[in-house]
Design an enzyme around this catalytic site. Sequence first.
Site, PDB file in Angstrom:
ATOM      1  N   ASP A  21      -1.361  -7.027  -4.071  1.00  0.00           N
ATOM      2  CA  ASP A  21      -2.560  -6.670  -3.315  1.00  0.00           C
ATOM      3  C   ASP A  21      -3.516  -7.831  -3.087  1.00  0.00           C
ATOM      4  OD1 ASP A  21      -1.865  -4.090  -2.899  1.00  0.00           O
ATOM      5  OD2 ASP A  21      -3.281  -3.199  -4.290  1.00  0.00           O
ATOM      6  N   HIS A  58       2.537 -13.825  -0.106  1.00  0.00           N
ATOM      7  CA  HIS A  58       3.267 -14.489  -1.181  1.00  0.00           C
ATOM      8  C   HIS A  58       4.550 -15.051  -0.573  1.00  0.00           C
ATOM      9  CE1 HIS A  58       0.542 -13.153  -4.276  1.00  0.00           C
ATOM     10  NE2 HIS A  58       0.647 -11.902  -3.866  1.00  0.00           N
ATOM     11  N   GLY A  80       2.024  -6.721   4.687  1.00  0.00           N
ATOM     12  CA  GLY A  80       1.505  -8.088   4.793  1.00  0.00           C
ATOM     13  C   GLY A  80       1.337  -8.769   3.457  1.00  0.00           C
ATOM     14  N   LYS A  81       2.094  -8.334   2.449  1.00  0.00           N
ATOM     15  CA  LYS A  81       1.877  -8.858   1.107  1.00  0.00           C
ATOM     16  C   LYS A  81       2.898  -9.913   0.710  1.00  0.00           C
ATOM     17  CE  LYS A  81      -0.227  -4.485  -0.320  1.00  0.00           C
ATOM     18  NZ  LYS A  81      -0.028  -3.227  -1.074  1.00  0.00           N
ATOM     19  N   VAL A  82       4.117  -9.732   1.177  1.00  0.00           N
ATOM     20  CA  VAL A  82       5.213 -10.585   0.732  1.00  0.00           C
ATOM     21  C   VAL A  82       5.995 -11.043   1.959  1.00  0.00           C
ATOM     22  CG1 VAL A  82       7.413 -10.567  -0.494  1.00  0.00           C
ATOM     23  CG2 VAL A  82       5.417  -9.465  -1.515  1.00  0.00           C
TER      24      VAL A  82
END
Lengths: 345, 345, 345, 345
Positions: free
Chosen positions: A256, A271, A299-301
């Site tokens: 997050d 990430h 949209g995190k990884v």
Amino acid sequence: MDKTSLTKAELLVTPIEHLELKAFDPRPLVDAMAHMAFQARNLNRAARIYGMMLAEPGCGVILTLAGSLVSAGLKHVILDLVRNNMVDAIVSTGANIVDQDFFEALGFRHYLGSPALDDNQLRDLAIDRIYDTLIDEDQLRVCDQTIGRIADGLEPRPYSSREFIEAMGRYLQERDLGADSIVRAAFEKGVPIFCPAFSDCSAGFGLVMHQVARPGRCMTLDSARDFLELTRVKLACPDTGLLMVGGGVPKNFAQDTVVAAELLGHAAPMHKYAIQLTVADERDGALSGSTLKEASSWGKVATTHEQMDYGEATITLPLLAGYAYHQGHWTGRKELRMAEVCARA
Amino acid sequence: MDKTSLTKAELLVTPIEHLELKAFDPRPLVDAMAHMAFQARNLNRAARIYGMMLAEPGCGVILTLAGSLVSAGLKHVILDLVRNNMVDAIVSTGANIVDQDFFEALGFRHYLGSPALDDNQLRDLAIDRIYDTLIDEDQLRVCDQTIGRIADGLEPRPYSSREFIEAMGRYLQERDLGADSIVRAAFEKGVPIFCPAFSDCSAGFGLVMHQVARPGRCMTLDSARDFLELTRVKLACPDTGLLMVGGGVPKNFAQDTVVAAELLGHAAPMHKYAIQLTVADERDGALSGSTLKEASSWGKVATTHEQMDYGEATITLPLLAGYAYHQGHWTGRKELRMAEVCARA
Amino acid sequence: MDKTSLTKAELLVTPIEHLELKAFDPRPLVDAMAHMAFQARNLNRAARIYGMMLAEPGCGVILTLAGSLVSAGLKHVILDLVRNNMVDAIVSTGANIVDQDFFEALGFRHYLGSPALDDNQLRDLAIDRIYDTLIDEDQLRVCDQTIGRIADGLEPRPYSSREFIEAMGRYLQERDLGADSIVRAAFEKGVPIFCPAFSDCSAGFGLVMHQVARPGRCMTLDSARDFLELTRVKLACPDTGLLMVGGGVPKNFAQDTVVAAELLGHAAPMHKYAIQLTVADERDGALSGSTLKEASSWGKVATTHEQMDYGEATITLPLLAGYAYHQGHWTGRKELRMAEVCARA
Amino acid sequence: MDKTSLTKAELLVTPIEHLELKAFDPRPLVDAMAHMAFQARNLNRAARIYGMMLAEPGCGVILTLAGSLVSAGLKHVILDLVRNNMVDAIVSTGANIVDQDFFEALGFRHYLGSPALDDNQLRDLAIDRIYDTLIDEDQLRVCDQTIGRIADGLEPRPYSSREFIEAMGRYLQERDLGADSIVRAAFEKGVPIFCPAFSDCSAGFGLVMHQVARPGRCMTLDSARDFLELTRVKLACPDTGLLMVGGGVPKNFAQDTVVAAELLGHAAPMHKYAIQLTVADERDGALSGSTLKEASSWGKVATTHEQMDYGEATITLPLLAGYAYHQGHWTGRKELRMAEVCARA
């Protein structure tokens, strides 16, 4: 084993001993796995992605821990990662950090047991069971009380779990306890440890005692501050990689930070690297088993270098961490001392 | 489906609709399961134990929620439990309460999707995916901001998550939003909701924005206070039963209250009843799949009336909750208004 | 990877390569696992029990194989067990033996692929997928036809699958094919291989073609004879141990021989040693995940030396088999040539 | 329960009772699941696909059974499918058909037990355990012997398992046994039952006794003929649908018929419909959990109407089969009497 006649002393006999990364070199096996299939190949790819994180200058590595890893004999593996600059921040469930690592730092041990033991009898003996592992409950109470005393010694204000865990590290350092403690080593190496659900363990017991004893002038735990601090860690690194052992709150929390950074007006990249060791399945829709591709929709990884490996961590983590350790990309890495970034947050 | 040509509007078309307990009566099926084997028989036993909790005068029922249950169409099932006095306190992951229930209360919806969609494309469209379910990320940002605004309106001091979630319920009530919201109904019925890892969701985003905007005069979240309050709930009931959906922090947190009560000098009995619906396996040693018998060794759960059922909750919870609903033991139950106990803690 | 533009030749590029036991020594790791918890400790115990089987004079070792093990790169591991007298009989699914081992002996290979490939496109290219592994379907058809021709060359009478697989081994030997083939090595070492559901693979296709072409004068497969022969193997050994990889028909079949022996009027002891590597769960009541303790209620497996390990076989089998290989108890073992016992049945 | 003092009679008290489809109507629940997520939505889709199979004129329905389904209380569900023309051919593990259905037809029962019982004690009492279910082993021996006697009465030649199971059905009919037996009902309805690994159960014991007693003039089981016959079933239907409960050999066998048909020179279409209820995971690469999309790469299953549902069959099969039963598309279906097609093969 005649269960009915065993005493507490007879049950708590053989302690868990922690595996060290220098004791074995899995590279020949893990290298060969690149040419195989299924989880062997996935493990190879995950190990190589971890190596990429370590080799890339400036890439911050965030380790997330869920499950009873420390009690299971993985304490020294994690310690080796901390000591050799193979991890820059840790997000964990409270049990690993407090009930298990800090507990052992106080001089206590975990013991070999069996899932077939009679739990009612164990309760009568004040022995707690984690699958095939046993704990002396009286010793756990000492751990709770130590947490309570550390809280008593702190100025009454809101703290992040990272700050409190640093106070635990300082407590150990001052008394020269926990030579092999993750909490102490992380404190000394400037590696911040976050437990976003910090009350959910022995720490909770200690803090509740503290708060009840000192109404109106007690310290509090600000879990929102945890999130803010970890977001600062994310922002302090040009790129980041996630090494996730299990899922749960630590997985979610670490992922997050990308979104949080964005909300604070910073264009943080996703990430760049992400690996997860897990036994969870994606088909129940829960986060623990959700794919890293799914995390990409949020949209995190980023999807270029992500790999999950399906397997239980007492087997897969030694292979993965041992591979990266003997591969040696960490030798050129510096301490990022992300705890100092957190303290400035 | 030609994925590449779909627009956001074409993907977010068919909303999730929430099952209601009055719409079906599973009693003939669940009753027959008593005479079968495996998870059918376990489900029958779990359903009957839930009925026992509801039939026993004074027994407090604590519901724990982990996994993406609300987005999956189980919101109204949980709502029915709250409205009909079938649950007295809730411990949940943040996502169910904030990102999903409160989010829908603001007028947004979840949409039918597919695990086969291209996550990179979804990211470009600002659509978030939960397995086979889709969310408009722009709407989630509105949810985060609303949380931030609620925080802005509160006096700057430490809050339990329960207090903050009540503020969310009040927000909905004042604006007459969320006619079918768990947060609002729980607020009105005096059912406390705890999210021990509250930053681990949309709430975290809102609170981080709040704290960054108001350094030194912001509200904070005291997760130790959560634990203290839930322990007060435990102490306020002569007996307690746990209805656990999934594992994780909520399972651990609710179980731990027995130990916490003891540490505060109160001889609280173990949870008399305990049921868990889960897909987790005990063999990795993690808490989510650990048996309730193991919890008994810790002195948390009595072994007479405990039952786990192995199955995914979108199928098993409707059968279990529907059974108890149509069985009707709740008709004689009163609101316990445990939120008032918490407020006095 | 732009899936839509890849040709068959571009997809079938990198072959699976088979791990060899001499290439790595997992003893330091597996020894340390004895002091850990969960599946690491279970794996250590399983490996030591396998060592006990090999060290005990006269103890026959029956290996059972289910899952796509050979295609996954485990062919040489199994071959090493056969060649070093570490296994005396094999019970397998047909796919491992025919579609995968015999197939490679004919000069074909398995190729690295991905579970994300488009299966409709693969079908158009005549490429078959096993999770992340690819096969040229045209080559599989050659394998089917070769089976058909071997059948054509046999006297028309009922055969056990063991007899037919010996004919396959002879076929390879005569043509000097399959230098690393399990089928050929087992033939040469007198290790019988049983596939109790032999039609359930490429063999089935070949045999159906054979039978259709020669109505009334074709060979047949007598699966009852398989069972009788394996029971003779059981009876020929003073004690037996089971090394089970996966569950399914091979697990059931090998366990059942104890009961069969008894029905034939022989007081055969239960299998003295039993280990299983599996990802199956016991909670669905199916045989694959059923505990070895449950097998004890059936009088099939003794409970003193049994151990299951929960993990995927591409990771766990190399550790277990490598441990036993480097431990070296097999050096004193003789070929039991159980195929000759079967031939006399 | 004080296990040590219980006698066999005290343990074998409460029999399993079989659920009937007419006893409950899951349509309101299963219809609502269409608007939910995860396995509920998958179950709804699977149920609707089963309805499509039944509604389509000429579409043959092949049911595959793996796992201990009959002993678990699902016998009457399967019986209802047979009696109401909801299935045209069955492929099963031997245990369901012989040890469980035929066993009950002989007048024996399965009993409620517990996975916590002591298996060594059960063995001493000649009680066999399937997870939470108990069987009188002496009665199983009667079942084995009955199989042996049926074999003794047959002309000595190779038989398909389908032929032998018909002989079992005739045995029951002639003695008016098994009013609720799947074997008898299928015999009477002309529904062929295949057990491709037929020796892998009580049948194996009976047939081994038969063969040992009559060397040179015994019947044999030709498993290649099974495959040929099932391929004829496939060819006899313009379209086919698979309803698969569990995986294993039955899943593989039924899917393979498409390829077999092709090899025999017939352009058989892929199975048009395919649904599977399973708890197996795809990540170990084994067939049981392999996706139906993967089966499409092999040219076995079309991808337009396929759906897997992840859940244990005692819960999911009643919902799925009950939905189709009450939906009523079977009312217009005729007996296809595929056993007659097989007999002509």
